[in-house]
Design a protein around this motif. Sequence first.
Motif, PDB file in Angstrom:
ATOM      1  N   ALA A 323     -19.609  -6.132  -7.062  1.00  0.00           N
ATOM      2  CA  ALA A 323     -18.636  -5.068  -6.805  1.00  0.00           C
ATOM      3  C   ALA A 323     -19.287  -3.695  -6.939  1.00  0.00           C
ATOM      4  N   LYS A 324     -18.825  -2.752  -6.121  1.00  0.00           N
ATOM      5  CA  LYS A 324     -19.308  -1.375  -6.201  1.00  0.00           C
ATOM      6  C   LYS A 324     -18.421  -0.505  -7.090  1.00  0.00           C
ATOM      7  N   ILE A 325     -17.171  -0.955  -7.294  1.00  0.00           N
ATOM      8  CA  ILE A 325     -16.241  -0.285  -8.196  1.00  0.00           C
ATOM      9  C   ILE A 325     -15.636  -1.348  -9.109  1.00  0.00           C
ATOM     10  N   ILE A 326     -15.619  -1.086 -10.404  1.00  0.00           N
ATOM     11  CA  ILE A 326     -14.934  -1.973 -11.343  1.00  0.00           C
ATOM     12  C   ILE A 326     -13.856  -1.170 -12.038  1.00  0.00           C
ATOM     13  N   GLY A 327     -12.617  -1.614 -11.879  1.00  0.00           N
ATOM     14  CA  GLY A 327     -11.493  -0.958 -12.533  1.00  0.00           C
ATOM     15  C   GLY A 327     -11.000  -1.821 -13.680  1.00  0.00           C
ATOM     16  N   GLU A 328     -11.122  -1.302 -14.895  1.00  0.00           N
ATOM     17  CA  GLU A 328     -10.776  -2.091 -16.076  1.00  0.00           C
ATOM     18  C   GLU A 328      -9.260  -2.116 -16.289  1.00  0.00           C
ATOM     19  N   GLY A 329      -8.625  -3.159 -15.757  1.00  0.00           N
ATOM     20  CA  GLY A 329      -7.195  -3.332 -15.967  1.00  0.00           C
ATOM     21  C   GLY A 329      -6.883  -3.826 -17.361  1.00  0.00           C
ATOM     22  N   ALA A 330      -7.801  -4.597 -17.950  1.00  0.00           N
ATOM     23  CA  ALA A 330      -7.653  -5.102 -19.312  1.00  0.00           C
ATOM     24  C   ALA A 330      -8.297  -4.136 -20.289  1.00  0.00           C
ATOM     25  N   ASN A 331      -8.101  -4.393 -21.583  1.00  0.00           N
ATOM     26  CA  ASN A 331      -8.768  -3.621 -22.625  1.00  0.00           C
ATOM     27  C   ASN A 331     -10.132  -4.229 -22.937  1.00  0.00           C
ATOM     28  N   GLY A 332     -11.189  -3.445 -22.794  1.00  0.00           N
ATOM     29  CA  GLY A 332     -12.525  -3.873 -23.183  1.00  0.00           C
ATOM     30  C   GLY A 332     -13.089  -5.063 -22.441  1.00  0.00           C
ATOM     31  N   PRO A 333     -12.922  -5.164 -21.114  1.00  0.00           N
ATOM     32  CA  PRO A 333     -13.455  -6.328 -20.405  1.00  0.00           C
ATOM     33  C   PRO A 333     -14.967  -6.300 -20.194  1.00  0.00           C
ATOM     34  N   ILE A 334     -15.605  -5.143 -20.443  1.00  0.00           N
ATOM     35  CA  ILE A 334     -17.045  -5.011 -20.229  1.00  0.00           C
ATOM     36  C   ILE A 334     -17.710  -4.672 -21.561  1.00  0.00           C
ATOM     37  N   THR A 335     -18.731  -5.427 -21.930  1.00  0.00           N
ATOM     38  CA  THR A 335     -19.466  -5.139 -23.167  1.00  0.00           C
ATOM     39  C   THR A 335     -20.366  -3.920 -22.966  1.00  0.00           C
ATOM     40  N   PRO A 336     -20.786  -3.247 -24.044  1.00  0.00           N
ATOM     41  CA  PRO A 336     -21.671  -2.082 -23.899  1.00  0.00           C
ATOM     42  C   PRO A 336     -22.975  -2.410 -23.174  1.00  0.00           C
ATOM     43  N   GLU A 337     -23.526  -3.610 -23.438  1.00  0.00           N
ATOM     44  CA  GLU A 337     -24.782  -4.009 -22.762  1.00  0.00           C
ATOM     45  C   GLU A 337     -24.559  -4.132 -21.262  1.00  0.00           C
ATOM     46  N   ALA A 338     -23.428  -4.737 -20.892  1.00  0.00           N
ATOM     47  CA  ALA A 338     -23.107  -4.872 -19.471  1.00  0.00           C
ATOM     48  C   ALA A 338     -22.859  -3.510 -18.839  1.00  0.00           C
ATOM     49  N   ASP A 339     -22.228  -2.618 -19.592  1.00  0.00           N
ATOM     50  CA  ASP A 339     -21.951  -1.268 -19.103  1.00  0.00           C
ATOM     51  C   ASP A 339     -23.243  -0.569 -18.677  1.00  0.00           C
TER      52      ASP A 339
END
Length: 472
Positions: A323-339
């Motif tokens: 994906a070119k855009i990720i919209g976080e609909g949930a709380n905290g779905p991406i870890t800092p390392e992944a970010d």
Amino acid sequence: MAQEQHYDFFKSVERSFDKAAKFTKWENGILEQIKACNAVYQIKFPVRIGDRIEVIEAYRVQHSHHKLPCKGGIRFSDAVNQDEVMALAALMTYKCAIVNVPFGGAKGGIKINPRNYSPFQLENITRRYTAELVKKNFIGPGVDVPAPDYGTGEREMSWILDTYMSLRPGEIDGYGCVTGKPVSQGGVRGRKEATGLGVFFGLQELCNIKEDMKRIGLEPGIIGKKVIVQGMGNVGYHAAKYFHEAGAIIVGLIEWDGALYNEKGLDPEAVLKHRAETGSIINFPGAKTLGANGEGLEMDCDILIPAALENVIHKENAPRIKAKIIGEGANGPITPEADEILNKKGVIVVPDMFLNAGGVTVSYFEWLKNLSHVRYGRLGKRFDENMNIHILGVIEDLTGKSVSERERKFIAHGADEVDLVYSGLEETMHAALHEVRTIMVNHPDIHDMRTAAYVCAIDKVGAAYDQLGIFP
């Protein structure tokens, strides 16, 4: 293992805060006060379940008192623990600040799997939890206002309201003690779909910004964008529904038991109907069923919306996200390392603390409705309709032309409650997006929207504490 994951979630919030704090003007003492949870209430209470007594573990965390009341949902999940609730409460503080909702952040949780209890048992648990909150003054229209979250909805909010009012009879603003209620009990129209609609409004506005779309190789606008949504609960379903109606192509839908993919598009309504009939989204006609729901996150798309639980995108799968855009609909779905991985790839990550603020925004509208004791639109709707009809009649007389009946109805329409709620939510999400984006664009050392969002929140909360004069 679950405990460790949730502890990491809280630490990741602090880590993001610390990353952004160095771009603000506030001294360490104020920053530490902003970051700290002001009050943590851990509860254990007995409830009779069948022929046995079960001790229920529950929490309510008030993260910040820079503005009152505090605000935040209550979730029912067997994964609930103190670290998770503290992290979610902190995010609520920052979320409210970004969208200019005058609340401090809070969160609650009951450590149960609601599927394991009958409605009668869930009612007993919810009412006892509410009584415990009342006992310690952790609920009230001017103190702390809960709302629905994962595993809860209008039904649970009704039980909370009824219990509160029975314990605080005659409190004139008592209906403002909780939001997310049924409309018949003081709820506001548009609350149920608010978070998913807010996700749509925020991403729609982002997709209209030509410079940002050019940078990631996409054309402006929503029409034709390929979208994958993880989670077919309240948030994910409504986000998928509004994207579908706006002309986007929903190529993937992901649930806990599997994922669907169809590059020609899926109809969220049809998938929901299939799930109601079969108990699962898998084997939906015309779509490819993927072997593991995590695989769905890695399929080809323009916009990915994780709208389920936290930490679903991590350092192992982040390099494979297309994906070119990720919209976080949930709380905290991406870890800092992944970010960090996604930022290096040039992916635009629209953070949860802004994007899923639709729920708390419309909860704010519901709270205001409860305090004012009048339905939105009641005072002005008929006046606006009569005025619109009069103006249209004057124009038709002057021009000698008439509009069609369909156009007449549209022009004459006075705003209903849901129209005003949608309008207020759209304005809130658009304004917040541009506020956060302006910080990112104007600061040469801020390269991601999450850091910009934290800077925005920290500055607002810091200013509030500073103006309170509590630091001699």
